[in-house]
Enzyme design. Structure first.
Site, PDB file in Angstrom:
ATOM      1  N   PHE A 107     -22.998 -10.814   5.948  1.00  0.00           N
ATOM      2  CA  PHE A 107     -23.316  -9.978   4.777  1.00  0.00           C
ATOM      3  C   PHE A 107     -23.928 -10.814   3.643  1.00  0.00           C
ATOM      4  CE2 PHE A 107     -19.366  -7.275   5.972  1.00  0.00           C
ATOM      5  CZ  PHE A 107     -20.073  -6.706   7.021  1.00  0.00           C
ATOM      6  N   GLU A 234       4.898   9.161   1.537  1.00  0.00           N
ATOM      7  CA  GLU A 234       4.529   8.740   2.890  1.00  0.00           C
ATOM      8  C   GLU A 234       5.759   8.200   3.600  1.00  0.00           C
ATOM      9  OE1 GLU A 234       0.335   7.058   3.190  1.00  0.00           O
ATOM     10  OE2 GLU A 234       1.126   6.036   1.449  1.00  0.00           O
ATOM     11  N   ASP A 253      -3.389   1.462  -5.462  1.00  0.00           N
ATOM     12  CA  ASP A 253      -3.778   2.038  -4.168  1.00  0.00           C
ATOM     13  C   ASP A 253      -3.914   3.558  -4.243  1.00  0.00           C
ATOM     14  OD1 ASP A 253      -4.335   1.817  -1.398  1.00  0.00           O
ATOM     15  OD2 ASP A 253      -2.265   2.335  -0.879  1.00  0.00           O
ATOM     16  N   HIS A 258      -6.587   8.814  -5.706  1.00  0.00           N
ATOM     17  CA  HIS A 258      -6.111  10.049  -5.074  1.00  0.00           C
ATOM     18  C   HIS A 258      -5.303  10.945  -6.030  1.00  0.00           C
ATOM     19  CE1 HIS A 258      -7.569   7.925  -1.712  1.00  0.00           C
ATOM     20  NE2 HIS A 258      -6.460   7.351  -1.310  1.00  0.00           N
TER      21      HIS A 258
END
Ligand code: BG6
Length: 507
Positions: A107, A234, A253, A258
């Protein structure tokens, strides 16, 4: 009766495009992106002009790469593409695989980008999408080189787009720096910042149900809503991602991305249209209205937790510090609970409580709208001492649906009440196709619809709201423990109890 909202026909195959998947050997490509591309192909939404080109440093032939993807989907991801023996139709796969090839390259090496340019030149279309399914440290490096090698230059006949995965920065400053790096080499219209929560049907449905049923608007405000709870629980731990999670933690995270997407869907004002500018404008506005806490307020309004050994579903689970690639004295949080306030007319005075954690008792992502009790003077001199709070529960996963909790009179001479539920479960009304959640997002990117992607201001507003918590934790990073299989530490219960409230039960 089925109604179709004709924003734009989503039945046409996407235009011929060369789709480069950077990080081709990574989990995201094989677990989610390729199954999603397969599903789109099966549904006739990808034409034969789609070329899929893996880009990564390992050597592999074009055929070897396609075979590896096929094997993986067949053996490990079959449930995402079909049911039982319907999984992976060889004919559909063969048509998709015809367009798959591979470029071996570093990359950070300019010659890789020359090879990509040659692939575009040979493809018969100038349209290209560069999907960065790489570790975040490569985002700026790849984008700079794409810009310098001229690969991001569009023409009236062809588009060039870049898809950026999360995490988008690790705080406000790094998110701003990443945005400014992207915007040096392309325009906002070329940038597709992914948050996979927006690919979930149930998340998209929040907007549709809210704004297509006029009754919601009548009570969707601080006159009737007491508070809102947003939970992403979770049962999984950090799995194989210990080294990523160690320097990320639950807050970075899950929250600015979210959970704030869910908050925005619930709290945003009605957009003037279901188009990218209108929807994203309203979302950015409401996330921008989250009150910036002082350091002291952020400390008081947050709980950091970490799981210790325990049991989930009757199975013993190690503590976070015993997980693979995790330091034995790790101070990373695997659970966070927060209280935030939104400073606008609709929501003033209505707390939004957010919580997310790994290794909790059940998998459950849900939004609970808690209503104010009715004025209850009329029940004086009856057996009703106190009215129970009532809720609207929107379950994002795994039991997708919506449930209204209402009070009703229990049959009998005495006046007694019970909570009853009016419910709508997706599975009772719609046939849910196996999917990864990425289908809509990939299709929208190929067809140029940015509605479900995050704009720069939305991302930065999210980090601005989260930054006080990061700053407060820099000074005091006390962790509260919870055993695997529990729903977070005791301190999270106290965060609500202090306001006279309780978390809604999970599951
Ligand atoms: C990812 C996080 O973005 O979302 C993971 O990095 C988390 O840690 C996952 O497990 C949750 O997604 P979902 O779709 O399973 O709710």
């Amino acid at each position: 009766m089925t109604q179709v909202i004709r924003r734009k026909s989503k039945t046409e195959p996407a235009p011929p495009t060369t789709l480069f998947l950077f990080g081709a050997h990574g989990d995201l490509v094989k677990r989610l992106l390729m199954p999603a591309l397969y599903n789109l192909k099966r549904d006739g939404l990808l034409g034969d002009g789609l070329r899929i080109i893996g880009v990564d440093h390992n050597a592999i032939s074009d055929e070897g790469f396609a075979n590896k993807l096929e094997d993986f989907i067949r053996n490990e991801a079959a449930a995402k593409v079909g049911k039982g023996d319907q999984a992976l139709d060889p004919q559909v796969w063969a048509r998709l695989a015809k367009g798959i090839s591979y470029v071996q390259g570093d990359f950070l090496d300019d010659s890789t980008y020359q090879a990509l340019g040659a692939k575009i030149a040979a493809s018969g279309t100038g349209n290209a999408v560069f999907y960065l399914a790489t570790a975040p440290r490569f985002f700026t490096e790849v984008v700079r080189r794409l810009g310098a090698s001229g690969l991001l230059a569009e023409s009236p006949e062809s588009f060039r787009r870049v898809v950026i995965e999360k995490p988008f920065g690790s705080d406000l400053q790094t998110a701003e720096a990443l945005n400014s790096c992207l915007l040096k080499v392309m325009t906002e219209k070329q940038i597709y910042r992914i948050d996979h929560y927006l690919g979930k049907e149930t998340v998209q449905n929040i907007l549709v149900s809210r704004f297509s049923n006029s009754l919601f608007e009548a009570f969707w405000n601080n006159h009737y809503i007491d508070h809102v709870q947003i939970t992403a629980a979770e049962t999984v731990g950090v799995e194989t991602r210990g080294s990523f999670y160690e320097h990320t933690g639950a807050l970075r995270d899950m929250v600015p991305n979210h959970l704030f997407q869910l908050l925005a869907m619930v709290a945003m004002e009605p957009p003037a249209a279901f188009g990218a500018d209108a929807v994203r404008g309203e979302k950015a506005k409401v996330v921008g209205a989250i009150r910036p806490w002082s350091i002291e307020e952020a400390r008081a309004n947050s709980v950091r937790g970490q799981y210790t050994a325990g049991e989930v579903d009757g199975k013993p689970m190690p503590g976070y510090r015993q997980e693979e690639k995790v330091a034995p004295d790790s101070n990373t949080e695997t659970y966070v609970a927060l209280k935030v306030m939104i400073d606008n007319w609709r929501w003033v005075g209505v707390p939004f409580y957010l919580r997310t954690g790994k290794r909790m008792s059940v998998r459950d992502t849900e939004i609970v709208i808690c209503f104010k009790p009715a004025p209850y003077a009329q029940f004086r001199d009856t057996e009703v001492d106190e009215l129970e709070p009532t809720y609207l529960r929107i379950q994002i996963q795994p039991n997708e649906g919506m449930w209204f909790d209402l009070l009703a009179k229990r049959p009998g001479q005495a006046l007694k009440m019970d909570n009853i539920e009016l419910g709508f479960a997706y599975k009772d009304f719609f046939e849910m196709q196996p999917s990864t959640g990425y289908e809509t997002l990939i299709y929208d990117c190929l067809t140029g619809d940015q509605t479900l992607f995050q704009r720069a201001d939305n991302i930065e507003n999210g980090w601005r709201a989260v930054q006080p918590f990061l700053d407060a934790w820099q000074q005091d990073s006390t962790l509260q423990n919870y055993a695997a299989g529990e729903n977070g530490p005791q301190a999270a219960e106290e965060l609500l109890a202090r306001d006279g409230r309780v978390w809604h039960g999970l599951g």
